[in-house]
Design an enzyme around this catalytic site. Structure first.
Site, PDB file in Angstrom:
ATOM      1  N   LYS A  16       7.838  -3.998   9.587  1.00 14.22           N
ATOM      2  CA  LYS A  16       7.252  -5.173  10.257  1.00 14.22           C
ATOM      3  C   LYS A  16       8.044  -6.425   9.941  1.00 14.22           C
ATOM      4  CE  LYS A  16       5.652  -6.898   6.205  1.00 14.22           C
ATOM      5  NZ  LYS A  16       6.061  -8.158   5.583  1.00 14.22           N
ATOM      6  N   ASP A 146      -0.072  -5.173   2.669  1.00  9.97           N
ATOM      7  CA  ASP A 146       0.559  -4.895   3.959  1.00  9.97           C
ATOM      8  C   ASP A 146       0.276  -3.482   4.487  1.00  9.97           C
ATOM      9  OD1 ASP A 146       1.666  -7.404   4.013  1.00  9.97           O
ATOM     10  OD2 ASP A 146       3.639  -6.770   3.271  1.00  9.97           O
TER      11      ASP A 146
HETATM   12  P1  ATP Z   1       6.458  -6.207   1.513  1.00  7.93           P
HETATM   13  O1  ATP Z   1       7.163  -6.760   2.712  1.00  7.93           O
HETATM   14  O2  ATP Z   1       5.272  -5.354   1.843  1.00  7.93           O
HETATM   15  O3  ATP Z   1       6.191  -7.235   0.448  1.00  7.93           O
HETATM   16  P2  ATP Z   1       8.996  -5.093   0.719  1.00  7.93           P
HETATM   17  O4  ATP Z   1       9.508  -4.503   2.001  1.00  7.93           O
HETATM   18  O5  ATP Z   1       9.555  -6.415   0.315  1.00  7.93           O
HETATM   19  O6  ATP Z   1       7.428  -5.162   0.809  1.00  7.93           O
HETATM   20  P3  ATP Z   1       9.202  -2.533  -0.549  1.00  7.93           P
HETATM   21  O7  ATP Z   1      10.514  -1.970  -0.127  1.00  7.93           O
HETATM   22  O8  ATP Z   1       8.005  -2.037   0.146  1.00  7.93           O
HETATM   23  O9  ATP Z   1       9.265  -4.118  -0.482  1.00  7.93           O
HETATM   24  O10 ATP Z   1       9.015  -2.262  -2.109  1.00  7.93           O
HETATM   25  C1  ATP Z   1       9.104  -3.197  -3.142  1.00  7.93           C
HETATM   26  C2  ATP Z   1       9.153  -2.489  -4.505  1.00  7.93           C
HETATM   27  O11 ATP Z   1       8.112  -1.508  -4.586  1.00  7.93           O
HETATM   28  C3  ATP Z   1      10.445  -1.734  -4.720  1.00  7.93           C
HETATM   29  O12 ATP Z   1      11.371  -2.515  -5.404  1.00  7.93           O
HETATM   30  C4  ATP Z   1      10.038  -0.482  -5.510  1.00  7.93           C
HETATM   31  O13 ATP Z   1      10.229  -0.700  -6.888  1.00  7.93           O
HETATM   32  C5  ATP Z   1       8.545  -0.322  -5.286  1.00  7.93           C
HETATM   33  N1  ATP Z   1       8.186   0.870  -4.444  1.00  7.93           N
HETATM   34  C6  ATP Z   1       7.156   1.704  -4.663  1.00  7.93           C
HETATM   35  N2  ATP Z   1       7.076   2.640  -3.709  1.00  7.93           N
HETATM   36  C7  ATP Z   1       8.072   2.412  -2.828  1.00  7.93           C
HETATM   37  C8  ATP Z   1       8.495   3.053  -1.628  1.00  7.93           C
HETATM   38  N3  ATP Z   1       7.892   4.135  -1.139  1.00  7.93           N
HETATM   39  N4  ATP Z   1       9.553   2.530  -0.982  1.00  7.93           N
HETATM   40  C9  ATP Z   1      10.163   1.410  -1.475  1.00  7.93           C
HETATM   41  N5  ATP Z   1       9.821   0.796  -2.611  1.00  7.93           N
HETATM   42  C10 ATP Z   1       8.776   1.271  -3.295  1.00  7.93           C
END
Ligand code: ATP
Length: 290
Positions: A16, A146
């Site tokens: 998203k 989210d």
């Molecule tokens: P959001 O936009 O929802 O804040 P994001 O896209 O910035 O999330 P993600 O990639 O979802 O961040 O993940 C952030 C952290 O969560 C990662 O650095 C990792 O340590 C942990 N994590 C736990 N499960 C997962 C997963 N399935 N995929 C990615 N990261 C994960």
């Protein structure tokens, strides 16, 4: 109820962007209320769930995604989703989750949330639970702010922590150019920087909104499917703190905005940048320039 299956169950869940994100004042527990307009984009996580004795996971990714920081134990959001579902349903079942990531890790695009939503849906099917959608939504909210949107998809308004979602009307298509960045950003750190920024500039910028709300013009632009209108209304309160922490992103943002993008913004808490183009051809031009 549907029957459980021994066949692998494959799901594709979208990431998203937040085309609008207003953040309220910090609360006593350190969290913030937000009002956001989510839109799912066509960058997918693929999750294959296979019957197994235990709950396990393996994580692979397309070449542009670095999965080094992704845990493969109980800290993984998809594993937590599977455990929560099994526990709620009162069953002792296992699953092996194969996650193939296309969404940048810690990129502000909700990749982990998409994995969690996918795990809920895939395990529900694999285990033949037939859990009602509202119940899956409640579990999603317990996993992360989210995750309910990841489950719902499409276009939606998120309030509370972003977890109280209601669908919004959107027409047509929007062409976004997404610019990932190698160095991920931590969401709590960016919120902390926003609080510090608001304290420093309290006199100039006034108090944070008590009850954040999505600008009605954003909803109007989404309903119209009008990219120019949307470009005039996109906003992200986390952008200033994200750019303060990562000045290198500001240069890319300026480059995109001066190279034909209708608007550019930091996606969620960053560091991914999202540029809105007027159509697919302009998006391709911008992609080449950047
Ligand atoms: P959001 O936009 O929802 O804040 P994001 O896209 O910035 O999330 P993600 O990639 O979802 O961040 O993940 C952030 C952290 O969560 C990662 O650095 C990792 O340590 C942990 N994590 C736990 N499960 C997962 C997963 N399935 N995929 C990615 N990261 C994960």
């Amino acid at each position: 109820p549907p029957r459980s299956t021994l066949f692998p169950y494959t799901t594709l869940f979208r990431s998203k962007i937040n085309v609008f994100l207003e953040v309220g004042d910090v609360q006593d527990d350190g969290y913030h209320d937000v009002a956001t307009a989510y839109q799912a984009v066509s960058l997918y996580e693929e999750i294959v769930a296979t019957a197994a004795d235990e709950i396990t996971i393996d994580v692979t990714a397309r070449s542009h995604v670095d999965v080094e920081g992704v845990p493969t134990d109980d800290r993984n959001l998809a594993v937590r989703a599977a455990r929560l579902l099994a526990q709620t349903a009162g069953i002792d079942r296992g699953v092996h989750l194969s996650v193939h990531k296309s969404v940048p890790v810690a990129g502000g695009m909700g990749g982990g949330s998409a994995d969690a939503a996918a795990a809920l849906v895939a395990c529900d099917a694999l285990w033949g639970l037939g859990m009602p959608t509202v119940e899956l939504g409640r579990l999603a909210a317990r996993l992360g702010a989210d995750v309910p949107f990841a489950l719902m998809g499409g276009t939606a308004i998120g309030t509370g922590r972003g977890d109280q979602v209601s669908p919004a009307l959107a027409r047509g298509r929007f062409d976004w150019v997404l610019v990932p960045n190698e160095q991920g950003m931590s969401t709590p750190v960016v919120y902390g920087e926003l609080d510090a920024h608001r304290k420093r500039h309290a006199v100039d910028i006034g108090p944070a909104p008590r009850v954040p709300a999505v600008d009605p013009d954003v909803l109007h632009a989404l309903r119209q499917g009008d990219a120019e209108m949307l470009a005039a209304t996109v906003r992200n309160d986390l952008q200033a703190p994200a750019l303060h922490l990562r000045p290198d992103l500001a240069r890319v943002l300026e480059r995109g905005e001066s190279s034909g993008a209708l608007a550019g913004l930091v996606s969620g808490s960053g560091p991914t940048l999202a540029f809105l183009a007027s159509d697919e051809a302009s998006a391709l031009d911008l992609q080449v320039t950047l």
